[in-house]
Design an enzyme around this catalytic site. Structure first.
Site, PDB file in Angstrom:
ATOM      1  N   LEU A 121     -36.682 -38.941 -25.502  1.00 22.27           N
ATOM      2  CA  LEU A 121     -35.868 -37.868 -24.933  1.00 22.27           C
ATOM      3  C   LEU A 121     -35.092 -37.195 -26.061  1.00 22.27           C
ATOM      4  CD1 LEU A 121     -34.501 -36.220 -22.734  1.00 22.27           C
ATOM      5  CD2 LEU A 121     -32.955 -38.143 -22.326  1.00 22.27           C
ATOM      6  N   ILE A 162     -35.037 -43.348 -31.184  1.00 20.10           N
ATOM      7  CA  ILE A 162     -35.964 -43.413 -30.061  1.00 20.10           C
ATOM      8  C   ILE A 162     -35.122 -43.521 -28.798  1.00 20.10           C
ATOM      9  CG2 ILE A 162     -36.317 -45.905 -30.419  1.00 20.10           C
ATOM     10  CD1 ILE A 162     -39.242 -45.400 -29.359  1.00 20.10           C
ATOM     11  N   GLU A 163     -35.082 -42.441 -28.025  1.00 22.50           N
ATOM     12  CA  GLU A 163     -34.090 -42.290 -26.958  1.00 22.50           C
ATOM     13  C   GLU A 163     -34.712 -42.367 -25.569  1.00 22.50           C
ATOM     14  OE1 GLU A 163     -30.511 -39.175 -25.612  1.00 22.50           O
ATOM     15  OE2 GLU A 163     -31.483 -38.982 -27.571  1.00 22.50           O
ATOM     16  N   VAL A 164     -34.133 -43.236 -24.740  1.00 20.89           N
ATOM     17  CA  VAL A 164     -34.491 -43.407 -23.328  1.00 20.89           C
ATOM     18  C   VAL A 164     -36.007 -43.564 -23.162  1.00 20.89           C
ATOM     19  CG1 VAL A 164     -34.055 -42.624 -20.981  1.00 20.89           C
ATOM     20  CG2 VAL A 164     -32.486 -41.956 -22.781  1.00 20.89           C
TER      21      VAL A 164
END
Length: 269
Positions: A121, A162-164
């Site tokens: 995200l 590295i998001e969600v």
């Protein structure tokens, strides 16, 4: 490297510790937050570029691995990014965050600028992945994300936020890349855990992300301080209106003899 020694880590140190333990990372916005992160033994901070340029910053945070970041549309072209990143590194940045194109990241990496990319995200690009929601929940989207990580790797990036992303996907990717992977809401299988200071402090009055954890209630404290601020200002207004302020101790008086001379001359004039 022993991070407890509090000497400032290098990119080589982060790479050496990959897969051995997780580091801590916060997004801090002020000198006070940076100093608190330093004294709390946080390892990495993301900061606004203007804070990186503040000459007081390294006095407040001498050992924090510091990564200024800006949305790509606030900086411009690849050449603009290179100039910006040189400015940040000159101001003692340890790496820079960049969510711009692979070509832009490569331009900076070619100049030996340590760059942290972004997958999953990406707020500035969320329209491509369906808005504010997890990315990588299907095999196809997870494979596409792994390909993005490999592109970052090939471009010369040193790490990526590295998001969600599903924890299983984030862990699998982290195990298959040399990049230092920074988890924001993506589980413990990465190399660092990242939260925003405003969420940790409970200062965020808006939507609280699923991955956030509140450790203090600064919003209530800010409300209390605002109430006290209004009360103090109101008391000042009341004192002026009633002539309770200023008192004699707040002013300077003239020697009576000098005052007489002054008034005689003024009246004479």
């Amino acid at each position: 490297m022993d991070f407890m020694s509090r000497s400032r880590p290098t990119v080589a140190d982060l790479r050496a510790i990959k897969g051995k333990r997780q580091l801590t990372m916060l997004r801090v916005m002020t000198l006070e937050e940076a100093e608190a992160a330093e004294r709390a033994d946080v390892d990495i901070v993301s900061i606004p570029p203007e804070l990186m340029l503040d000459p007081r910053y390294r006095d407040a945070a001498p050992s924090l691995f510091s990564m200024p970041g800006e949305n790509f549309f606030d900086i411009g072209t690849a050449d603009d990014f290179v100039r910006w990143s040189f400015k940040m590194v000159k101001a003692s940045a340890d790496a820079v965050y960049c969510s711009a194109s692979i070509a832009t990241i490569k331009r900076m990496a070619d100049e030996a600028i340590p760059v942290i990319g972004h997958v999953g995200l990406i707020p500035s690009r969320r329209t491509w992945t369906g808005g504010w929601k997890a990315v990588g929940k299907t095999a196809d989207s997870a494979l596409a994300m792994l390909e993005q990580v490999r592109q970052l790797e090939a471009a010369g990036a040193v790490g990526a936020e590295i998001e969600v992303v599903p924890v299983e996907v984030a862990e699998a990717i982290s195990q298959r890349t040399s990049l230092f992977m920074i988890s924001m809401g993506s589980g413990t299988g990465c190399d660092a855990q990242y939260l925003f200071a405003e969420d940790v402090l409970g200062a965020n009055r808006g939507h609280m992300p699923r991955h956030s954890k509140v450790y203090r209630n600064f919003a209530a404290e800010y409300d209390r301080l605002q109430t006290e601020r209004i009360a103090a200002f109101s008391e000042f207004v009341a004192d002026v209106n009633s002539t309770a302020y200023p008192e004699d101790r707040h002013v300077v008086r003239m020697d009576p003899a000098e005052l007489d001379i002054f008034l005689q001359r003024v009246d004479g004039a």
